[in-house]
Design an enzyme around this catalytic site. Structure first.
Site, PDB file in Angstrom:
ATOM      1  N   ALA A  65       0.631  -1.095   0.077  1.00  0.00           N
ATOM      2  CA  ALA A  65       0.406   0.072   0.104  1.00  0.00           C
ATOM      3  C   ALA A  65       1.240   0.649  -0.129  1.00  0.00           C
ATOM      4  CB  ALA A  65      -0.834  -0.274   1.198  1.00  0.00           C
ATOM      5  N   GLY A 109       0.869  -4.761   0.772  1.00  0.00           N
ATOM      6  CA  GLY A 109      -0.411  -4.965   0.192  1.00  0.00           C
ATOM      7  C   GLY A 109       0.105  -5.738  -0.784  1.00  0.00           C
ATOM      8  N   GLU A 112      -0.526  -8.937  -0.468  1.00  0.00           N
ATOM      9  CA  GLU A 112      -1.957  -9.468   0.180  1.00  0.00           C
ATOM     10  C   GLU A 112      -3.021  -9.437  -1.410  1.00  0.00           C
ATOM     11  OE1 GLU A 112      -1.616  -6.578   2.848  1.00  0.00           O
ATOM     12  OE2 GLU A 112      -2.204  -7.583   4.959  1.00  0.00           O
ATOM     13  N   GLU A 132       5.589  -5.350   6.961  1.00  0.00           N
ATOM     14  CA  GLU A 132       4.178  -4.418   7.991  1.00  0.00           C
ATOM     15  C   GLU A 132       5.384  -3.975   9.211  1.00  0.00           C
ATOM     16  OE1 GLU A 132       2.658  -6.162   6.361  1.00  0.00           O
ATOM     17  OE2 GLU A 132       1.727  -5.027   4.896  1.00  0.00           O
TER      18      GLU A 132
HETATM   19  N1  DAK Z   1       4.780   3.098  -0.765  1.00  0.00           N
HETATM   20  C1  DAK Z   1       4.783   4.362  -1.296  1.00  0.00           C
HETATM   21  N2  DAK Z   1       6.221   4.283  -2.374  1.00  0.00           N
HETATM   22  C2  DAK Z   1       7.116   3.399  -2.794  1.00  0.00           C
HETATM   23  C3  DAK Z   1       6.999   2.431  -1.815  1.00  0.00           C
HETATM   24  C4  DAK Z   1       5.090   2.270  -0.477  1.00  0.00           C
HETATM   25  N3  DAK Z   1       5.091   1.147  -0.377  1.00  0.00           N
HETATM   26  N4  DAK Z   1       7.545   1.035  -1.999  1.00  0.00           N
HETATM   27  C5  DAK Z   1       8.916   1.674  -3.147  1.00  0.00           C
HETATM   28  N5  DAK Z   1       8.014   3.019  -3.007  1.00  0.00           N
HETATM   29  C6  DAK Z   1       8.851   4.374  -3.702  1.00  0.00           C
HETATM   30  C7  DAK Z   1       9.813   4.456  -3.232  1.00  0.00           C
HETATM   31  O1  DAK Z   1       9.279   5.696  -2.014  1.00  0.00           O
HETATM   32  C8  DAK Z   1      11.375   5.568  -4.186  1.00  0.00           C
HETATM   33  O2  DAK Z   1      10.320   6.604  -4.061  1.00  0.00           O
HETATM   34  P1  DAK Z   1      11.178   7.800  -5.338  1.00  0.00           P
HETATM   35  O3  DAK Z   1      12.053   7.915  -3.939  1.00  0.00           O
HETATM   36  O4  DAK Z   1      11.789   6.776  -5.964  1.00  0.00           O
HETATM   37  O5  DAK Z   1      10.109   9.053  -4.916  1.00  0.00           O
HETATM   38  C9  DAK Z   1      10.259   4.536  -5.361  1.00  0.00           C
HETATM   39  O6  DAK Z   1       8.844   3.789  -5.102  1.00  0.00           O
HETATM   40  C10 DAK Z   1      11.478   3.316  -5.388  1.00  0.00           C
HETATM   41  O7  DAK Z   1      11.473   3.107  -4.262  1.00  0.00           O
HETATM   42  P2  DAK Z   1      13.310   2.490  -4.082  1.00  0.00           P
HETATM   43  O8  DAK Z   1      14.080   3.777  -4.072  1.00  0.00           O
HETATM   44  O9  DAK Z   1      13.052   2.207  -1.863  1.00  0.00           O
HETATM   45  O10 DAK Z   1      13.370   1.614  -4.761  1.00  0.00           O
HETATM   46  P3  DAK Z   1      15.008  -0.216  -3.752  1.00  0.00           P
HETATM   47  O11 DAK Z   1      14.767  -0.569  -5.400  1.00  0.00           O
HETATM   48  O12 DAK Z   1      15.672   0.758  -3.213  1.00  0.00           O
HETATM   49  O13 DAK Z   1      14.473  -0.826  -2.984  1.00  0.00           O
HETATM   50  C11 DAK Z   1      12.050  -1.985  -2.014  1.00  0.00           C
HETATM   51  C12 DAK Z   1      12.422  -1.161  -3.405  1.00  0.00           C
HETATM   52  C13 DAK Z   1      10.463  -2.137  -2.323  1.00  0.00           C
HETATM   53  C14 DAK Z   1      12.842  -2.774  -0.794  1.00  0.00           C
HETATM   54  C15 DAK Z   1      11.792  -0.336  -1.382  1.00  0.00           C
HETATM   55  O14 DAK Z   1      10.944   0.389  -2.168  1.00  0.00           O
HETATM   56  C16 DAK Z   1      10.467  -0.395  -0.073  1.00  0.00           C
HETATM   57  O15 DAK Z   1      10.983  -1.151   0.791  1.00  0.00           O
HETATM   58  N6  DAK Z   1       9.270  -0.371  -0.346  1.00  0.00           N
HETATM   59  C17 DAK Z   1       8.844  -0.354   0.563  1.00  0.00           C
HETATM   60  C18 DAK Z   1       7.400  -1.888   1.277  1.00  0.00           C
HETATM   61  C19 DAK Z   1       6.751  -1.680   2.434  1.00  0.00           C
HETATM   62  O16 DAK Z   1       6.559  -1.803   3.374  1.00  0.00           O
HETATM   63  N7  DAK Z   1       5.845  -2.033   2.010  1.00  0.00           N
HETATM   64  C20 DAK Z   1       4.673  -2.602   2.855  1.00  0.00           C
HETATM   65  C21 DAK Z   1       3.258  -1.120   2.763  1.00  0.00           C
HETATM   66  S1  DAK Z   1       2.046  -0.941   4.063  1.00  0.00           S
HETATM   67  C22 DAK Z   1      -5.540  -2.742   3.710  1.00  0.00           C
HETATM   68  C23 DAK Z   1      -5.145  -3.001   2.834  1.00  0.00           C
HETATM   69  C24 DAK Z   1      -3.677  -2.539   3.003  1.00  0.00           C
HETATM   70  C25 DAK Z   1      -2.169  -2.422   2.932  1.00  0.00           C
HETATM   71  C26 DAK Z   1      -2.969  -2.222   4.764  1.00  0.00           C
HETATM   72  C27 DAK Z   1      -4.391  -1.975   5.121  1.00  0.00           C
HETATM   73  N8  DAK Z   1      -6.557  -2.569   3.756  1.00  0.00           N
HETATM   74  C28 DAK Z   1      -7.357  -3.235   2.916  1.00  0.00           C
HETATM   75  C29 DAK Z   1      -7.066  -1.997   5.242  1.00  0.00           C
HETATM   76  C30 DAK Z   1      -1.691  -3.016   3.188  1.00  0.00           C
HETATM   77  C31 DAK Z   1      -0.106  -2.292   3.787  1.00  0.00           C
HETATM   78  C32 DAK Z   1       1.335  -2.163   3.683  1.00  0.00           C
HETATM   79  O17 DAK Z   1       1.579  -2.674   2.559  1.00  0.00           O
END
Ligand code: DAK
Length: 259
Positions: A65, A109, A112, A132
């Protein structure tokens, strides 16, 4: 109609929906989820489509997400406005089978979303995870439930509590994915082949089969078996059941009417 964030394409009987927000690794923002839902509902109601292929890019299925969108959210806003609750439409309103073809990141997400699909295919190097906990939160779109059902409590607990990633090869080995492919090209080819096989059958039977398998996730065994029997009985009311069995007896290829 569909915005640039979602790409779609159609072959006979199958329709591909591609997450397309490359700058954010397909992070699932509210507008993206809204478009995805719209695209899936349109495809679901199309007479020409039997199977849906859900993909991202080679680099990312979806990195979760949108963290930047979620960061400032308050409890009252999330609760009263049912923040991203519409995610569940995919599992409640789409009757046609969805094959997720996962390459690259499928995190939070994104993982998921892939687990909501009916068949999960991936590359061996795909990067799955529920990270998360590292953000001070927990899975919110069914991750704790679907991952646990698929791979068992101990392994799911370890992954969710540590936030550690796992590979596509592991996903297949543990039974989360149906198959892991050695390359992106092989993944797409394998997913298309399976989609084409499914699309060659009667739509009535395809939808019935999806429905009863998914019921196994919600119902106790005795109720699930009874539910299956009811749907099985109901399918005797379709033309395609007559066509399929007559074709077998006559050693002919069935010509489905999808009625
Ligand atoms: N959200 C927003 N931006 C994201 C993102 C994300 N999840 N993942 C990556 N980006 C963006 C980065 O900020 C970056 O943007 P700029 O800085 O260039 O503007 C760009 O994508 C490229 O990312 P990186 O520079 O970080 O790229 P790397 O290759 O170095 O790393 C990575 C890739 C996937 C390992 C890293 O980006 C990362 O760790 N991303 C976050 C992964 C994460 O923590 N995902 C979980 C998020 S929490 C619900 C439904 C769903 C959810 C909750 C509730 N309901 C129905 C109630 C879900 C929650 C989640 O998913």
């Amino acid at each position: 109609m569909l915005s640039p964030a979602i790409g779609t394409g159609q072959l006979t009987g199958l329709h591909a929906v591609t997450l397309n927000r490359p700058k954010a690794l397909n992070a699932l923002s509210t507008p993206l989820i809204t478009e995805l839902n719209q695209a899936l509902l349109e495809v679901n109601s199309s007479d020409r489509v039997s199977v849906i292929l859900l993909t991202g890019s080679q680099k990312a299925f979806a990195a979760g997400a949108d963290i930047k969108e979620m960061a400032p959210l308050t409890f009252s806003k999330a609760y009263t406005q049912s923040f991203i609750e519409s995610w569940s439409q995919l599992t409640t309103q789409v009757k046609k089978p969805i094959i997720a073809a996962v390459s690259g990141h499928a995190l939070g997400g994104g993982c998921e979303l892939a687990m909501m699909a009916d068949i999960l295919y991936c590359t061996e190097s795909a990067n799955f995870g529920q990270p998360e906990i590292k953000l001070g939160t927990i899975p919110g779109a069914g991750g704790s439930q679907r991952l646990t059902r698929a791979i068992g409590k101990s392994r799911a607990m370890e992954l969710i509590l540590t936030g550690k990633s796992f590979t596509g090869a592991e996903a297949a080995q543990w039974g989360l994915a149906a198959k892991a492919f050695p390359s992106y090209e092989a993944l797409m080819e394998g997913a298309m082949k399976t989609a084409e096989t499914i699309a060659s059958y009667s739509k009535v039977a395809i939808i019935g089969a999806k429905e009863v398998v998914n019921k196994s996730q919600d119902l106790p065994l005795r109720d699930g078996v009874e539910y299956e029997r009811r749907v099985f009985h109901g399918i005797f009311g379709s033309q395609d059941q007559k066509i399929g069995m007559k074709a077998f007896a006559e050693k002919q290829k069935p010509e489905w009417t999808h009625e």
